[in-house]
Design a protein around this motif. Sequence first.
Motif, PDB file in Angstrom:
ATOM      1  N   GLU A  17       0.860  -1.178   0.000  1.00 42.09           N
ATOM      2  CA  GLU A  17       0.000   0.000   0.000  1.00 42.09           C
ATOM      3  C   GLU A  17       0.898   1.229   0.000  1.00 42.09           C
ATOM      4  OE1 GLU A  17      -3.000   0.079   2.988  1.00 42.09           O
ATOM      5  OE2 GLU A  17      -3.320  -2.078   2.861  1.00 42.09           O
ATOM      6  N   ARG A  18       0.505   2.220  -0.770  1.00 38.42           N
ATOM      7  CA  ARG A  18       1.294   3.441  -0.849  1.00 38.42           C
ATOM      8  C   ARG A  18       0.453   4.596  -0.349  1.00 38.42           C
ATOM      9  NH1 ARG A  18       2.319   0.608  -5.643  1.00 38.42           N
ATOM     10  NH2 ARG A  18       4.474  -0.033  -5.803  1.00 38.42           N
ATOM     11  N   GLY A  19       1.065   5.456   0.412  1.00 37.07           N
ATOM     12  CA  GLY A  19       0.372   6.621   0.921  1.00 37.07           C
ATOM     13  C   GLY A  19       0.568   7.799  -0.010  1.00 37.07           C
ATOM     14  N   PRO A  20      -0.070   8.920   0.309  1.00 34.57           N
ATOM     15  CA  PRO A  20       0.032  10.093  -0.548  1.00 34.57           C
ATOM     16  C   PRO A  20       1.450  10.637  -0.657  1.00 34.57           C
ATOM     17  CG  PRO A  20      -1.343  10.546   1.365  1.00 34.57           C
ATOM     18  CD  PRO A  20      -0.955   9.119   1.432  1.00 34.57           C
ATOM     19  N   LEU A  21       2.284  10.385   0.337  1.00 43.81           N
ATOM     20  CA  LEU A  21       3.650  10.893   0.274  1.00 43.81           C
ATOM     21  C   LEU A  21       4.505  10.151  -0.742  1.00 43.81           C
ATOM     22  CD1 LEU A  21       4.414  11.606   4.025  1.00 43.81           C
ATOM     23  CD2 LEU A  21       3.722  13.196   2.243  1.00 43.81           C
ATOM     24  N   SER A  22       4.040   8.993  -1.222  1.00 48.48           N
ATOM     25  CA  SER A  22       4.806   8.259  -2.226  1.00 48.48           C
ATOM     26  C   SER A  22       4.833   8.996  -3.558  1.00 48.48           C
ATOM     27  CB  SER A  22       4.241   6.849  -2.413  1.00 48.48           C
ATOM     28  OG  SER A  22       2.937   6.921  -2.973  1.00 48.48           O
ATOM     29  N   GLN A  23       3.939   9.952  -3.754  1.00 49.11           N
ATOM     30  CA  GLN A  23       3.882  10.713  -5.000  1.00 49.11           C
ATOM     31  C   GLN A  23       4.705  11.991  -4.932  1.00 49.11           C
ATOM     32  OE1 GLN A  23       2.415   9.259  -7.590  1.00 49.11           O
ATOM     33  NE2 GLN A  23       2.014   7.610  -6.149  1.00 49.11           N
ATOM     34  N   VAL A  24       5.210  12.331  -3.756  1.00 50.10           N
ATOM     35  CA  VAL A  24       5.950  13.587  -3.586  1.00 50.10           C
ATOM     36  C   VAL A  24       7.199  13.649  -4.462  1.00 50.10           C
ATOM     37  CG1 VAL A  24       7.249  14.978  -1.926  1.00 50.10           C
ATOM     38  CG2 VAL A  24       4.998  14.081  -1.325  1.00 50.10           C
ATOM     39  N   PRO A  25       8.034  12.610  -4.547  1.00 52.53           N
ATOM     40  CA  PRO A  25       9.221  12.726  -5.405  1.00 52.53           C
ATOM     41  C   PRO A  25       8.878  12.991  -6.870  1.00 52.53           C
ATOM     42  CG  PRO A  25       9.458  10.854  -3.940  1.00 52.53           C
ATOM     43  CD  PRO A  25       8.058  11.365  -3.775  1.00 52.53           C
ATOM     44  N   MET A  26       7.844  12.318  -7.377  1.00 50.49           N
ATOM     45  CA  MET A  26       7.442  12.564  -8.760  1.00 50.49           C
ATOM     46  C   MET A  26       6.938  13.986  -8.940  1.00 50.49           C
ATOM     47  SD  MET A  26       5.731   9.139 -10.467  1.00 50.49           S
ATOM     48  CE  MET A  26       4.248   9.995 -10.801  1.00 50.49           C
ATOM     49  N   ALA A  27       6.149  14.460  -8.009  1.00 50.78           N
ATOM     50  CA  ALA A  27       5.595  15.813  -8.111  1.00 50.78           C
ATOM     51  C   ALA A  27       6.707  16.855  -8.043  1.00 50.78           C
ATOM     52  CB  ALA A  27       4.579  16.052  -7.002  1.00 50.78           C
ATOM     53  N   VAL A  28       7.642  16.680  -7.116  1.00 50.65           N
ATOM     54  CA  VAL A  28       8.747  17.631  -6.973  1.00 50.65           C
ATOM     55  C   VAL A  28       9.610  17.621  -8.229  1.00 50.65           C
ATOM     56  CG1 VAL A  28      10.876  18.097  -5.685  1.00 50.65           C
ATOM     57  CG2 VAL A  28       8.759  17.597  -4.460  1.00 50.65           C
ATOM     58  N   GLY A  29       9.895  16.429  -8.760  1.00 53.80           N
ATOM     59  CA  GLY A  29      10.698  16.333  -9.977  1.00 53.80           C
ATOM     60  C   GLY A  29      10.035  17.013 -11.160  1.00 53.80           C
ATOM     61  N   ALA A  30       8.745  16.781 -11.327  1.00 50.19           N
ATOM     62  CA  ALA A  30       8.028  17.397 -12.446  1.00 50.19           C
ATOM     63  C   ALA A  30       7.949  18.913 -12.286  1.00 50.19           C
ATOM     64  CB  ALA A  30       6.624  16.801 -12.555  1.00 50.19           C
ATOM     65  N   LEU A  31       7.676  19.378 -11.079  1.00 50.03           N
ATOM     66  CA  LEU A  31       7.615  20.822 -10.853  1.00 50.03           C
ATOM     67  C   LEU A  31       8.981  21.479 -11.032  1.00 50.03           C
ATOM     68  CD1 LEU A  31       5.124  20.978  -7.860  1.00 50.03           C
ATOM     69  CD2 LEU A  31       4.721  21.731 -10.211  1.00 50.03           C
ATOM     70  N   CYS A  32      10.050  20.801 -10.611  1.00 53.52           N
ATOM     71  CA  CYS A  32      11.401  21.338 -10.823  1.00 53.52           C
ATOM     72  C   CYS A  32      11.709  21.425 -12.314  1.00 53.52           C
ATOM     73  CB  CYS A  32      12.447  20.473 -10.128  1.00 53.52           C
ATOM     74  SG  CYS A  32      12.474  20.678  -8.344  1.00 53.52           S
ATOM     75  N   GLY A  33      11.309  20.412 -13.074  1.00 53.35           N
ATOM     76  CA  GLY A  33      11.518  20.440 -14.520  1.00 53.35           C
ATOM     77  C   GLY A  33      10.796  21.598 -15.165  1.00 53.35           C
ATOM     78  N   LEU A  34       9.545  21.836 -14.757  1.00 52.45           N
ATOM     79  CA  LEU A  34       8.790  22.960 -15.310  1.00 52.45           C
ATOM     80  C   LEU A  34       9.413  24.291 -14.897  1.00 52.45           C
ATOM     81  CD1 LEU A  34       5.146  21.666 -14.842  1.00 52.45           C
ATOM     82  CD2 LEU A  34       6.393  21.925 -16.986  1.00 52.45           C
ATOM     83  N   ALA A  35       9.918  24.370 -13.662  1.00 53.75           N
ATOM     84  CA  ALA A  35      10.571  25.599 -13.204  1.00 53.75           C
ATOM     85  C   ALA A  35      11.860  25.859 -13.983  1.00 53.75           C
ATOM     86  CB  ALA A  35      10.863  25.511 -11.709  1.00 53.75           C
ATOM     87  N   LEU A  36      12.613  24.796 -14.263  1.00 50.93           N
ATOM     88  CA  LEU A  36      13.836  24.956 -15.046  1.00 50.93           C
ATOM     89  C   LEU A  36      13.523  25.411 -16.471  1.00 50.93           C
ATOM     90  CD1 LEU A  36      15.913  21.909 -13.803  1.00 50.93           C
ATOM     91  CD2 LEU A  36      16.478  24.319 -13.517  1.00 50.93           C
ATOM     92  N   LEU A  37      12.454  24.870 -17.035  1.00 44.93           N
ATOM     93  CA  LEU A  37      12.039  25.327 -18.368  1.00 44.93           C
ATOM     94  C   LEU A  37      11.707  26.809 -18.339  1.00 44.93           C
ATOM     95  CD1 LEU A  37       9.750  22.554 -19.915  1.00 44.93           C
ATOM     96  CD2 LEU A  37      11.962  23.345 -20.736  1.00 44.93           C
TER      97      LEU A  37
END
Length: 182
Positions: A17-37
């Motif tokens: 079972e995965r909790g909501p915090l398991s999605q944090v690395p993906m979200a941070v990575g995607a947001l960092c990519g958009l910020a870098l763009l």
Amino acid sequence: AATRVMLLPQHSGQEPERGPLSQVPMAVGALCGLALLSSSGFWGSTGETLTLLRAYASKQGFLHQWQRQTMFDTCAMLMMWAACIISLIVTGAFFDPKHIEEGIAWEREFQSLHKIAISLVCGILLELVFCVLYVCRCLSLMVDTFCHHVVEDLDLSVAAEEWNLLQAVLRKASAAIEYCFI
């Protein structure tokens, strides 16, 4: 009974079972990519890279082909995101009757928030992928158009000048999206 969060899969073959915090690395990575763009001048108030790509595409005559391919890519990305959401619904991820039987209302709401978070993270990640694909489509068409013109015209002095211009545009666009590959 309290819900147990498993960190390692059990030998019974069940997924952990995965909790909501398991999605944090993906979200941070995607947001960092958009910020870098954004910080590289990809879009925003100046949009240097997009303006440069559009001007070059218009000058070389492949702007409409690029727009058609972009529409196809947009539809494909939206279908992938919709398939992700539908798979969550079909597999019962949005509605888990186990929690209703147990009567734990807060846990049911927590699971719903988790699934909404997955949907948003998938959307953000697909947006980042689309931005990179958008630029790569243009770069591919640039090289194809250049090769077509060289074969068609066979004027190497003009081709050398065009190649220099093409290299400069390729470098500028590549620099704008390079951090998205990390």
